[in-house]
Design an enzyme around this catalytic site. Structure first.
Site, PDB file in Angstrom:
ATOM      1  N   HIS A  74     -36.834  42.275  33.681  1.00  0.00           N
ATOM      2  CA  HIS A  74     -37.109  41.209  34.628  1.00  0.00           C
ATOM      3  C   HIS A  74     -36.815  41.744  36.034  1.00  0.00           C
ATOM      4  O   HIS A  74     -35.898  42.544  36.232  1.00  0.00           O
ATOM      5  CB  HIS A  74     -36.265  39.972  34.327  1.00  0.00           C
ATOM      6  CG  HIS A  74     -36.826  39.130  33.218  1.00  0.00           C
ATOM      7  ND1 HIS A  74     -36.043  38.325  32.417  1.00  0.00           N
ATOM      8  CD2 HIS A  74     -38.105  38.966  32.777  1.00  0.00           C
ATOM      9  CE1 HIS A  74     -36.813  37.695  31.531  1.00  0.00           C
ATOM     10  NE2 HIS A  74     -38.067  38.079  31.731  1.00  0.00           N
ATOM     11  N   ASP A 101     -35.459  40.914  38.862  1.00  0.00           N
ATOM     12  CA  ASP A 101     -34.187  40.891  39.585  1.00  0.00           C
ATOM     13  C   ASP A 101     -33.204  41.924  39.058  1.00  0.00           C
ATOM     14  O   ASP A 101     -32.150  42.132  39.650  1.00  0.00           O
ATOM     15  CB  ASP A 101     -33.563  39.491  39.551  1.00  0.00           C
ATOM     16  CG  ASP A 101     -33.423  38.909  38.151  1.00  0.00           C
ATOM     17  OD1 ASP A 101     -34.353  39.062  37.349  1.00  0.00           O
ATOM     18  OD2 ASP A 101     -32.385  38.279  37.868  1.00  0.00           O
ATOM     19  N   HIS A 116     -32.275  37.493  24.668  1.00  0.00           N
ATOM     20  CA  HIS A 116     -32.968  37.076  25.885  1.00  0.00           C
ATOM     21  C   HIS A 116     -34.462  36.999  25.549  1.00  0.00           C
ATOM     22  O   HIS A 116     -34.900  37.611  24.559  1.00  0.00           O
ATOM     23  CB  HIS A 116     -32.697  38.091  26.998  1.00  0.00           C
ATOM     24  CG  HIS A 116     -32.996  37.598  28.373  1.00  0.00           C
ATOM     25  ND1 HIS A 116     -32.506  36.421  28.876  1.00  0.00           N
ATOM     26  CD2 HIS A 116     -33.743  38.142  29.382  1.00  0.00           C
ATOM     27  CE1 HIS A 116     -32.934  36.258  30.122  1.00  0.00           C
ATOM     28  NE2 HIS A 116     -33.685  37.289  30.443  1.00  0.00           N
ATOM     29  N   HIS A 152     -24.308  36.815  38.878  1.00  0.00           N
ATOM     30  CA  HIS A 152     -25.659  36.397  38.497  1.00  0.00           C
ATOM     31  C   HIS A 152     -25.774  34.864  38.543  1.00  0.00           C
ATOM     32  O   HIS A 152     -26.029  34.207  37.541  1.00  0.00           O
ATOM     33  CB  HIS A 152     -26.005  36.927  37.101  1.00  0.00           C
ATOM     34  CG  HIS A 152     -27.464  36.858  36.760  1.00  0.00           C
ATOM     35  ND1 HIS A 152     -28.041  35.750  36.206  1.00  0.00           N
ATOM     36  CD2 HIS A 152     -28.457  37.775  36.884  1.00  0.00           C
ATOM     37  CE1 HIS A 152     -29.323  35.956  35.986  1.00  0.00           C
ATOM     38  NE2 HIS A 152     -29.603  37.213  36.403  1.00  0.00           N
TER      39      HIS A 152
END
Length: 322
Positions: free
Chosen positions: A65, A67, A143, A269
């Site tokens: 992902h 980020d 995830h 996060h």
């Protein structure tokens, strides 16, 4: 003197904010630098933090992902531009090899040959760290895309006990020989063993856990570590969102730390849905279930490793990390 510390280069989640850059964490460890999840803007954040491309010896990506990986092109190109000569190992999910290749070669630049790819696969994979003073293992997490956490461990060592050494007449070069060989002959002819003059010194351990639901991998990575760097994207009032999007709440991260015997819990996060004034709620939520040290990070924080633990008398002569 060796340095062991975490440098926070970014601490936002999917969307950066005015106060928080995308992810980026540099763990400095006895001359090595492990760069975890370099998100967008990491190269500039490194400059603000006073660290350089030459400080990086590992790049560890948990998943693809944006980020957590959009800073890879800038970091790699900086490694090339600065002429870094030492090898830089790059760990990333093998299933995302195409994403890695696109990031690694995102633009035209004079390339570098020092990057050594270390794709990870399976539920649990040890990584070859060569002669580095630590081991590194990747563990599968939960995830929506394949994701891994990482655990760094220092080998156990010993702490010498000066009173026991003196009582047996062991001093000077004999101390080092005793540590290396396990036994020496004292000046009076007696055989002295290492066990008589030392206590075991457990190696220090760090776990890095990003985007995931609660799962066996989280618990295995966190087990007994001195420092747990872990996502806490949501407050517990939004636990349903955490499950839906594959994340943790501050309370879940803290409960994991409490059950695993973690010494220092490092929360990061954070979702952009929360305001700056909401930040104390993350720490309060964690403190309600975890009694150890808690740090709610901000960009450019530097967090030292906790003092090491001993298994016997704490007074002693520490002869290094090994």
């Amino acid at each position: 003197m060796s340095v062991r510390e975490l440098i926070v280069l970014g601490s936002a989640s999917a969307v950066p904010t005015k106060a928080r850059n995308h992810n980026g964490y540099l763990l400095r460890w006895d001359g090595h630098g492990l760069l975890f999840d370099p998100g967008e803007g990491t190269q500039r954040q490194m400059t603000h933090a006073g660290v350089s491309a030459s400080d990086v010896t590992w790049i560890c990506v948990t998943h693809f992902h944006g980020d957590h990986c959009l800073g890879v092109p800038g970091v790699v190109q900086r490694i090339a531009r600065d002429g870094v000569a030492h090898p830089v190992d790059a760990a990333f999910p093998a299933s995302g090899a195409d994403f890695w290749a696109r990031l690694r070669h995102a633009t035209a630049f004079r390339d570098t040959g020092v990057i050594r790819e270390r794709p990870v696969a399976g539920e649990r994979m040890p990584l070859d760290t060569g002669d580095a003073p630590f081991s590194l293992v990747a563990r599968r997490l939960s995830h929506p895309v394949e994701a891994y956490g990482y655990r760094l461990e220092e080998p156990d060592g010993v702490t010498m006990l000066p009173a026991e050494l003196a009582a047996r007449g062991v001093r000077g070069p004999l101390v080092r020989r005793l540590q290396e060989d396990g036994r020496v002959t004292a000046p009076d002819g007696r055989t002295v063993t290492l066990e008589e003059c030392s206590v075991r010194r457990p190696g220090q351990k760090v776990a890095f856990v990003m985007d995931t639901r609660l799962c066996d991998g989280v618990r295995e990575l966190a087990d007994g570590v001195d420092m747990l760097v872990i996502e806490s994207t949501y407050l517990d009032e939004d636990a349903d969102l955490a499950v839906e999007y594959g994340h943790l709440t501050a309370a879940q991260a803290a409960k994991t730390a409490a059950e695993a015997g973690v010494r220092h819990l490092v929360l990061t996060h954070f979702s952009e849905r929360y305001r700056v004034e909401d930040e104390p709620r993350f720490a309060d939520e964690a403190a309600a279930v975890f009694g150890g040290e808690i740090t709610l990070v901000h960009d450019l924080d530097r967090i030292a490793m906790p003092p090491r633990r001993l298994t016997g008398p704490e007074a002693g002569q520490d002869l290094g990390h090994g």
